[in-house]
Design a protein around this motif. Sequence first.
Motif, mmCIF file in Angstrom:
data_model
loop_
_atom_site.group_PDB
_atom_site.id
_atom_site.type_symbol
_atom_site.label_atom_id
_atom_site.label_comp_id
_atom_site.label_asym_id
_atom_site.label_seq_id
_atom_site.Cartn_x
_atom_site.Cartn_y
_atom_site.Cartn_z
ATOM 1 N N HIS A 1 0.973 -1.221 -0.093
ATOM 2 C CA HIS A 1 -0.103 -0.127 0.059
ATOM 3 C C HIS A 1 0.684 1.257 0.050
ATOM 4 O O HIS A 1 0.570 2.180 -0.746
ATOM 5 N N ASP A 2 2.099 1.096 0.859
ATOM 6 C CA ASP A 2 2.757 2.430 0.837
ATOM 7 C C ASP A 2 4.005 2.493 -0.067
ATOM 8 O O ASP A 2 4.587 3.329 -0.149
ATOM 9 N N LEU A 3 3.951 1.497 -0.987
ATOM 10 C CA LEU A 3 5.076 1.574 -1.937
ATOM 11 C C LEU A 3 4.522 2.147 -3.260
ATOM 12 O O LEU A 3 3.387 1.406 -3.888
ATOM 13 N N ARG A 4 4.833 3.255 -3.682
ATOM 14 C CA ARG A 4 4.066 3.980 -4.696
ATOM 15 C C ARG A 4 5.356 4.922 -5.390
ATOM 16 O O ARG A 4 6.159 5.360 -4.775
ATOM 17 N N ALA A 5 5.098 4.790 -6.858
ATOM 18 C CA ALA A 5 6.344 5.758 -7.472
ATOM 19 C C ALA A 5 6.042 7.243 -6.935
ATOM 20 O O ALA A 5 6.962 7.984 -6.737
ATOM 21 N N GLY A 6 4.845 7.669 -6.988
ATOM 22 C CA GLY A 6 4.529 9.027 -6.626
ATOM 23 C C GLY A 6 4.171 10.002 -7.726
ATOM 24 O O GLY A 6 4.840 10.057 -8.898
ATOM 25 N N LEU A 7 3.322 10.815 -7.681
ATOM 26 C CA LEU A 7 2.961 11.834 -8.578
ATOM 27 C C LEU A 7 4.052 12.656 -9.140
ATOM 28 O O LEU A 7 4.125 13.141 -9.960
ATOM 29 N N ASP A 8 4.967 12.867 -8.029
ATOM 30 C CA ASP A 8 6.285 13.760 -8.419
ATOM 31 C C ASP A 8 7.013 13.154 -9.344
ATOM 32 O O ASP A 8 7.824 13.978 -10.001
ATOM 33 N N LYS A 9 7.040 11.898 -9.730
ATOM 34 C CA LYS A 9 7.948 11.194 -10.649
ATOM 35 C C LYS A 9 6.982 11.121 -12.145
ATOM 36 O O LYS A 9 7.981 10.671 -13.016
ATOM 37 N N ILE A 10 5.842 11.449 -12.356
ATOM 38 C CA ILE A 10 5.448 11.456 -13.544
ATOM 39 C C ILE A 10 6.175 12.407 -14.571
ATOM 40 O O ILE A 10 6.798 13.428 -14.196
ATOM 41 N N VAL A 11 6.277 12.211 -16.037
ATOM 42 C CA VAL A 11 7.158 13.172 -16.643
ATOM 43 C C VAL A 11 6.621 14.419 -16.350
ATOM 44 O O VAL A 11 7.381 15.320 -16.367
ATOM 45 N N PHE A 12 5.362 14.785 -16.585
ATOM 46 C CA PHE A 12 4.928 16.171 -16.409
ATOM 47 C C PHE A 12 5.571 16.979 -15.216
ATOM 48 O O PHE A 12 5.622 18.113 -15.447
ATOM 49 N N ASN A 13 5.681 16.137 -14.174
ATOM 50 C CA ASN A 13 6.304 16.933 -13.112
ATOM 51 C C ASN A 13 7.986 16.900 -12.972
ATOM 52 O O ASN A 13 8.404 17.658 -12.111
ATOM 53 N N THR A 14 8.503 15.842 -13.723
ATOM 54 C CA THR A 14 9.798 15.804 -13.407
ATOM 55 C C THR A 14 10.720 16.626 -14.564
ATOM 56 O O THR A 14 11.891 16.979 -14.002
ATOM 57 N N LEU A 15 10.328 17.098 -15.364
ATOM 58 C CA LEU A 15 11.033 17.607 -16.445
ATOM 59 C C LEU A 15 10.936 19.471 -16.434
ATOM 60 O O LEU A 15 11.790 20.143 -17.045
ATOM 61 N N GLY A 16 10.072 19.842 -15.252
ATOM 62 C CA GLY A 16 10.111 21.297 -15.369
ATOM 63 C C GLY A 16 9.592 21.926 -16.583
ATOM 64 O O GLY A 16 9.743 22.966 -16.828
ATOM 65 N N LEU A 17 8.752 21.346 -17.430
ATOM 66 C CA LEU A 17 8.252 21.895 -18.523
ATOM 67 C C LEU A 17 7.209 22.942 -18.498
ATOM 68 O O LEU A 17 7.086 23.774 -19.385
ATOM 69 N N ARG A 18 6.655 22.962 -17.172
ATOM 70 C CA ARG A 18 5.513 23.901 -17.058
ATOM 71 C C ARG A 18 6.203 25.511 -16.706
ATOM 72 O O ARG A 18 5.292 26.544 -17.000
ATOM 73 N N ALA A 19 7.414 25.695 -16.225
ATOM 74 C CA ALA A 19 7.999 26.778 -16.020
ATOM 75 C C ALA A 19 8.210 27.584 -17.256
ATOM 76 O O ALA A 19 9.087 27.509 -18.096
ATOM 77 N N GLY A 20 7.471 28.746 -17.475
ATOM 78 C CA GLY A 20 7.381 29.666 -18.377
ATOM 79 C C GLY A 20 6.991 29.275 -19.833
ATOM 80 O O GLY A 20 7.021 29.708 -20.970
ATOM 81 N N MET A 21 6.253 27.977 -19.929
ATOM 82 C CA MET A 21 5.551 27.307 -21.114
ATOM 83 C C MET A 21 4.055 27.280 -21.151
ATOM 84 O O MET A 21 3.377 27.480 -20.070
ATOM 85 N N ALA A 22 3.767 27.223 -22.289
ATOM 86 C CA ALA A 22 2.291 27.240 -22.578
ATOM 87 C C ALA A 22 1.383 25.997 -21.777
ATOM 88 O O ALA A 22 2.160 25.167 -21.739
ATOM 89 N N THR A 23 0.226 26.210 -21.448
ATOM 90 C CA THR A 23 -0.373 25.100 -20.646
ATOM 91 C C THR A 23 -1.494 24.716 -22.104
ATOM 92 O O THR A 23 -2.196 25.366 -22.434
ATOM 93 N N ILE A 24 -1.507 23.515 -22.092
ATOM 94 C CA ILE A 24 -2.486 22.525 -22.904
ATOM 95 C C ILE A 24 -3.614 22.170 -22.128
ATOM 96 O O ILE A 24 -3.599 21.523 -21.142
ATOM 97 N N GLU A 25 -4.879 22.548 -22.392
ATOM 98 C CA GLU A 25 -6.104 21.843 -21.716
ATOM 99 C C GLU A 25 -6.299 20.432 -22.165
ATOM 100 O O GLU A 25 -6.625 20.325 -23.322
ATOM 101 N N VAL A 26 -6.283 19.525 -21.066
ATOM 102 C CA VAL A 26 -6.553 18.238 -21.388
ATOM 103 C C VAL A 26 -8.055 17.818 -21.126
ATOM 104 O O VAL A 26 -8.241 18.048 -19.666
#
Length: 209
Positions: free
Chosen positions: A14-39
């Motif tokens: 139960h407590d063994l999880r990759a974590g939302l912080d490790k999805i690619v969206f959150n690991t590459l810093g892509l949102r800083a100063g970049m456009a946001t796509i609505e999904v």
Amino acid sequence: MLEKLPDAIGHALHDLRAGLDKIVFNTLGLRAGMATIEVSSLAFADHAPMPGRYTADGEGVSPPLAWRLLPPEASTVVLLVEDADSPTPNPLVHAIVVDLPTRDGTLAEAAMPSAEQDGAGLHMGRNSYLQGAWLPPDPPPGHGVHRYAFQVFALRDGPGFSETPGRDELIDRLRERAIASGLLIGTFERPDGTIPDREAETVPAQLVG
């Protein structure tokens, strides 16, 4: 596949999880100063449960998706679906689609190939089972809620993709070319004692998700 695992295994992990912080969206810093796509999806709201037909407990087809607000300089669009709560070091990859059109777009239900569907001829990458297909959500019973991250990225001109790119290749291309990103979260939980009337299959324990 994993629905007939004992509940005790899900509780133990139960407590063994990759974590939302490790999805690619959150690991590459892509949102800083970049456009946001609505999904979005016609099948579920953001952070809401996904209908069972899109999971291993149902037909296992891919859900409908839509995206908008792409930057005009985008030359291609990619989709990455990861399970942020898989009991693995990195999120489990459920789908990679590359070379999508550079306009506000959609994927119809079952557009990605799966066990029961041929799909719509998309350029698929490899999921964590090394298949160029949609891997339906299939968490262990009793492991709790899993969050499935549907991540859409817009890329500028640059090097193309191989025939069946994996997560590492996708990350490399995103680092070089990404100019916008968007995220939709769908959830799925298999409670204790949930055993759909299907024949169990053997799956590597390290690839649960």
